[in-house]
Design a protein around this motif. Structure first.
Motif, PDB file in Angstrom:
ATOM      1  N   ARG A  45      41.060  34.827  46.341  1.00 35.17           N
ATOM      2  CA  ARG A  45      41.796  35.292  45.157  1.00 35.17           C
ATOM      3  C   ARG A  45      43.251  35.588  45.488  1.00 35.17           C
ATOM      4  O   ARG A  45      44.151  35.286  44.719  1.00 35.17           O
ATOM      5  N   PHE A  49      46.549  33.905  44.001  1.00 27.24           N
ATOM      6  CA  PHE A  49      47.648  34.687  43.441  1.00 27.24           C
ATOM      7  C   PHE A  49      48.978  34.252  44.043  1.00 27.24           C
ATOM      8  O   PHE A  49      49.970  34.039  43.325  1.00 27.24           O
ATOM      9  N   GLN A  52      50.083  30.997  42.635  1.00 28.20           N
ATOM     10  CA  GLN A  52      50.588  31.139  41.280  1.00 28.20           C
ATOM     11  C   GLN A  52      52.021  31.685  41.277  1.00 28.20           C
ATOM     12  O   GLN A  52      52.893  31.167  40.570  1.00 28.20           O
TER      13      GLN A  52
ATOM     14  N   ASP B 103      50.685  35.793  31.860  1.00 30.06           N
ATOM     15  CA  ASP B 103      49.508  36.454  31.281  1.00 30.06           C
ATOM     16  C   ASP B 103      48.799  37.299  32.334  1.00 30.06           C
ATOM     17  O   ASP B 103      48.383  38.417  32.068  1.00 30.06           O
ATOM     18  N   HIS B 104      48.678  36.719  33.516  1.00 32.06           N
ATOM     19  CA  HIS B 104      48.021  37.404  34.627  1.00 32.06           C
ATOM     20  C   HIS B 104      48.734  38.727  34.940  1.00 32.06           C
ATOM     21  O   HIS B 104      48.110  39.773  35.048  1.00 32.06           O
ATOM     22  N   TYR B 107      48.384  41.222  32.222  1.00 35.31           N
ATOM     23  CA  TYR B 107      47.064  41.829  32.278  1.00 35.31           C
ATOM     24  C   TYR B 107      47.051  42.966  33.293  1.00 35.31           C
ATOM     25  O   TYR B 107      46.577  44.063  33.022  1.00 35.31           O
ATOM     26  N   LYS B 108      47.612  42.668  34.463  1.00 35.42           N
ATOM     27  CA  LYS B 108      47.697  43.684  35.516  1.00 35.42           C
ATOM     28  C   LYS B 108      48.454  44.906  35.032  1.00 35.42           C
ATOM     29  O   LYS B 108      48.069  46.038  35.312  1.00 35.42           O
ATOM     30  N   THR B 118      42.880  41.054  41.852  1.00 35.11           N
ATOM     31  CA  THR B 118      42.205  40.750  40.614  1.00 35.11           C
ATOM     32  C   THR B 118      40.727  40.551  40.921  1.00 35.11           C
ATOM     33  O   THR B 118      40.361  39.770  41.791  1.00 35.11           O
ATOM     34  N   GLU B 122      37.843  40.680  36.033  1.00 38.41           N
ATOM     35  CA  GLU B 122      39.170  40.554  35.437  1.00 38.41           C
ATOM     36  C   GLU B 122      39.519  39.097  35.210  1.00 38.41           C
ATOM     37  O   GLU B 122      40.056  38.718  34.167  1.00 38.41           O
ATOM     38  N   LEU B 123      39.198  38.274  36.207  1.00 41.80           N
ATOM     39  CA  LEU B 123      39.488  36.854  36.092  1.00 41.80           C
ATOM     40  C   LEU B 123      38.725  36.252  34.914  1.00 41.80           C
ATOM     41  O   LEU B 123      39.268  35.460  34.150  1.00 41.80           O
ATOM     42  N   LEU B 126      40.413  37.288  31.790  1.00 39.69           N
ATOM     43  CA  LEU B 126      41.643  36.522  31.626  1.00 39.69           C
ATOM     44  C   LEU B 126      41.342  35.155  31.022  1.00 39.69           C
ATOM     45  O   LEU B 126      42.020  34.701  30.098  1.00 39.69           O
TER      46      LEU B 126
END
Lengths: 149, 149
Positions: A45, A49, A52, B103-104, B107-108, B118, B122-123, B126
């Motif tokens: 993950r 991240f 991304q 968006d990620h 969200y955080k 995450t 959560e994923l 999302l």
DNA sequence: TTAAACCTTCATGTGTACTTCAAGGCAAGC
DNA sequence: GCTTGCCTTGAAGTACACATGAAGGTTTAA
């Protein structure tokens, strides 16, 4: 999971994963008895991240600082939030710049001349269209592009 | 206009402008009697275009090929259009990836825990939110971000 | 007439983000 | 026991996109 599987799962090369660990973009990875990396989903993950954020244009150095603050033991929620806010602004601006470039290309595609130079008049029209778009956000899905958002 | 003025006008360094000319990202620039570059608005527009495409993540090499095709004398409108289409797709995908990252982070920011990892749940949330967003494009301007588009 | 502030070309240097190489270790199959 | 295929670290190499430096030319202002 060994590093090769992790590489295949994330699309990030083994060397890059090692590099990310060395640069502290991901946490220290556990080793097996013989010293090989044993990568779990938490690491996966984190790699995702990093990918991304890298794709969003964040430098390794900034990302390292960024992650450092989040991984710190102290409760610096305030700073973390403002850091997130800051990064969000950067990314939103980037997205808008990208959208402007997309609009520009779409314009070219729709008003196709025999060369790609944008004339003064075209630029003025682009600006006008942009102003329209911002003004009447209600009238979505006009006609031109297959926007996903 | 000399190169320094052009640099100030575009925000691109003089060295970069010379480099762009050398790499044929912009057309050959006229020289004054003594051999200095004399930059007009057409060149300025081209520099701006290059800047925009560079910011959109296009490499110098691809941009050069791209521009070459557009500047060619032959009428290759079809190829030009498909090239534009192709580049548009790349940029739209990039924009969408960027939006997903935004968006990620949003969200955080909204569900702020004491660390940045995450979780699986959560994923999943999302992904669900993303699906919702794509599904009901009608309900725009939900609540979270100050979107310009 | 000499210094400042531009400019030119050509060559070389630089930072980033990895990639590749070298030298070696471990485990499985033939 | 040797090859294959994975792994390790550390060092060195690479690609891109410029930045910087050297050596020199022109114009303006003091």
């Amino acid at each position: 999971m060994n590093i090769k599987e992790a590489s295949e799962k994330t699309g990030v090369s083994s060397a890059a994963i090692r590099y990310y660990e060395k640069e502290s973009l991901i946490p220290p990875i556990d080793r097996t008895a013989v010293g090989n990396r044993d990568i779990d989903d938490r690491i996966i993950r984190r790699i995702t991240f990093v990918t991304q954020m890298r794709a969003a244009g964040m430098s390794i150095e900034n990302l390292r600082r960024y992650i450092e603050l989040f991984d710190a033991q102290e409760d610096n929620t305030k700073e973390q939030k403002s850091l997130l806010q800051e990064q969000l602004s950067v990314m939103e601006e980037k997205r808008d710049d990208l959208q402007a470039a997309i609009d520009h290309l779409n314009y070219k595609l729709n008003h196709f001349y025999d060369h790609m130079e944008t004339t003064e008049e075209e630029l003025r029209e682009l600006e006008r269209q942009h102003a329209d778009k911002v003004a009447q956000k209600t009238t979505e899905d006009s006609d031109e592009s297959n926007n996903a958002y």
